[in-house]
Design a protein around this motif. Structure first.
Motif, PDB file in Angstrom:
ATOM      1  N   THR A 184       6.653  -5.783  -7.136  1.00  0.00           N
ATOM      2  CA  THR A 184       5.437  -5.413  -7.855  1.00  0.00           C
ATOM      3  C   THR A 184       4.647  -4.433  -6.998  1.00  0.00           C
ATOM      4  O   THR A 184       4.833  -4.383  -5.770  1.00  0.00           O
ATOM      5  CB  THR A 184       4.556  -6.652  -8.128  1.00  0.00           C
ATOM      6  N   PRO A 185       3.746  -3.671  -7.598  1.00  0.00           N
ATOM      7  CA  PRO A 185       2.919  -2.765  -6.785  1.00  0.00           C
ATOM      8  C   PRO A 185       2.151  -3.523  -5.700  1.00  0.00           C
ATOM      9  O   PRO A 185       2.037  -3.033  -4.570  1.00  0.00           O
ATOM     10  CB  PRO A 185       1.961  -2.136  -7.799  1.00  0.00           C
ATOM     11  N   GLU A 186       1.654  -4.699  -6.015  1.00  0.00           N
ATOM     12  CA  GLU A 186       0.890  -5.481  -5.051  1.00  0.00           C
ATOM     13  C   GLU A 186       1.755  -5.931  -3.877  1.00  0.00           C
ATOM     14  O   GLU A 186       1.328  -5.882  -2.720  1.00  0.00           O
ATOM     15  CB  GLU A 186       0.256  -6.706  -5.741  1.00  0.00           C
ATOM     16  N   SER A 215       4.095   7.306  -5.241  1.00  0.00           N
ATOM     17  CA  SER A 215       4.284   7.063  -6.672  1.00  0.00           C
ATOM     18  C   SER A 215       5.210   5.874  -6.855  1.00  0.00           C
ATOM     19  O   SER A 215       6.013   5.536  -5.976  1.00  0.00           O
ATOM     20  CB  SER A 215       4.850   8.302  -7.370  1.00  0.00           C
ATOM     21  N   GLU A 232       4.059   4.804 -13.229  1.00  0.00           N
ATOM     22  CA  GLU A 232       2.846   3.991 -13.274  1.00  0.00           C
ATOM     23  C   GLU A 232       1.630   4.774 -12.820  1.00  0.00           C
ATOM     24  O   GLU A 232       1.675   5.527 -11.841  1.00  0.00           O
ATOM     25  CB  GLU A 232       2.999   2.745 -12.405  1.00  0.00           C
ATOM     26  N   THR A 233       0.551   4.586 -13.541  1.00  0.00           N
ATOM     27  CA  THR A 233      -0.746   5.113 -13.139  1.00  0.00           C
ATOM     28  C   THR A 233      -1.717   3.936 -13.079  1.00  0.00           C
ATOM     29  O   THR A 233      -1.642   3.018 -13.894  1.00  0.00           O
ATOM     30  CB  THR A 233      -1.283   6.173 -14.121  1.00  0.00           C
ATOM     31  N   ARG A 234      -2.568   3.957 -12.076  1.00  0.00           N
ATOM     32  CA  ARG A 234      -3.605   2.928 -11.942  1.00  0.00           C
ATOM     33  C   ARG A 234      -4.701   3.448 -11.036  1.00  0.00           C
ATOM     34  O   ARG A 234      -4.448   4.221 -10.118  1.00  0.00           O
ATOM     35  CB  ARG A 234      -3.042   1.603 -11.436  1.00  0.00           C
ATOM     36  N   SER A 235      -5.907   3.001 -11.320  1.00  0.00           N
ATOM     37  CA  SER A 235      -7.070   3.357 -10.507  1.00  0.00           C
ATOM     38  C   SER A 235      -7.696   2.072 -10.001  1.00  0.00           C
ATOM     39  O   SER A 235      -8.776   1.674 -10.428  1.00  0.00           O
ATOM     40  CB  SER A 235      -8.081   4.152 -11.340  1.00  0.00           C
ATOM     41  N   ASP A 236      -7.007   1.447  -9.106  1.00  0.00           N
ATOM     42  CA  ASP A 236      -7.456   0.189  -8.521  1.00  0.00           C
ATOM     43  C   ASP A 236      -8.050   0.516  -7.153  1.00  0.00           C
ATOM     44  O   ASP A 236      -7.535   1.384  -6.454  1.00  0.00           O
ATOM     45  CB  ASP A 236      -6.233  -0.735  -8.389  1.00  0.00           C
ATOM     46  N   THR A 270      -4.221   3.175  -5.796  1.00  0.00           N
ATOM     47  CA  THR A 270      -4.283   4.175  -6.853  1.00  0.00           C
ATOM     48  C   THR A 270      -2.917   4.832  -6.952  1.00  0.00           C
ATOM     49  O   THR A 270      -2.348   5.242  -5.940  1.00  0.00           O
ATOM     50  CB  THR A 270      -5.362   5.236  -6.545  1.00  0.00           C
ATOM     51  N   LEU A 271      -2.387   4.902  -8.176  1.00  0.00           N
ATOM     52  CA  LEU A 271      -1.082   5.527  -8.404  1.00  0.00           C
ATOM     53  C   LEU A 271      -1.190   6.567  -9.510  1.00  0.00           C
ATOM     54  O   LEU A 271      -1.814   6.292 -10.536  1.00  0.00           O
ATOM     55  CB  LEU A 271      -0.043   4.477  -8.801  1.00  0.00           C
TER      56      LEU A 271
END
Length: 173
Positions: free
Chosen positions: A72-74, A106, A110-114, A118-119
């Motif tokens: 997972t990203p995390e 990357s 996936e894109t995310r603004s956490d 950030t991805l």
């Protein structure tokens, strides 16, 4: 455990400008692949670059790693930060010197603004030390929302970097 049929492509940037820079990069690459969940696809040549931003400091050695992952990203972020910590990464000065920096550039599309991740990486498209080695190992690479890596290289042409063919990393087994 996830099945490898669910794997996504991840691009990681590693940099070092403290201590034995090449050994730090090698150790970082080895540590990233020392546990289950990442499969190496490609490892870029080593580049030497002047630091961007931050205090006055020594040049960096940089590489790009392309891998497949079922993490997972995390979990991937946690692994990257654990590897940095193993090399005594200190986060007191933004863009300051460091023995090892591992950035997730990357992860698939996936894109995310956490706040923690950030991805794609928010400055990857502005960094020659990311784009040039990435283009070397994946000429068709793209950054979601920004376009083809090869095209993005034109906008960073003024950033100096030197390919160091005299320095090589071993591919993790």
């Amino acid at each position: 455990m996830k099945d490898w049929s669910e794997a996504r492509r991840v691009v990681l940037s590693l940099g070092s400008n403290l201590g034995e820079r090449l050994e730090n990069l090698q150790g970082g690459v080895d540590a990233l692949f020392d546990a289950w969940g990442l499969r190496l696809v490609a490892l870029s040549p080593v580049y030497e670059t002047e630091p961007i931003g931050g205090p006055k400091q020594d040049p960096f050695l940089n590489v790009i790693v392309v891998a497949d992952t079922v993490l997972t990203p995390e979990t991937l972020l946690e692994r990257a930060q654990n590897v940095e910590d193993a090399f005594h990464r200190v986060r007191e000065v933004r863009w300051g010197p460091r023995a090892l920096d591992v950035d997730i550039i990357s992860l698939g599309t996936e894109t995310r603004s956490d706040p923690d991740l950030t991805l794609p990486h928010p400055r990857a498209h502005e960094r020659a030390f990311v784009l040039r080695p990435w283009a070397d190992i994946d000429p068709t690479a793209e950054i979601v929302g920004h376009g083809a890596v090869r095209d993005l290289l034109r906008s960073v042409a003024a950033q100096e970097l030197q390919r160091r063919d005299d320095l090589t990393l071993q591919v993790p087994q």
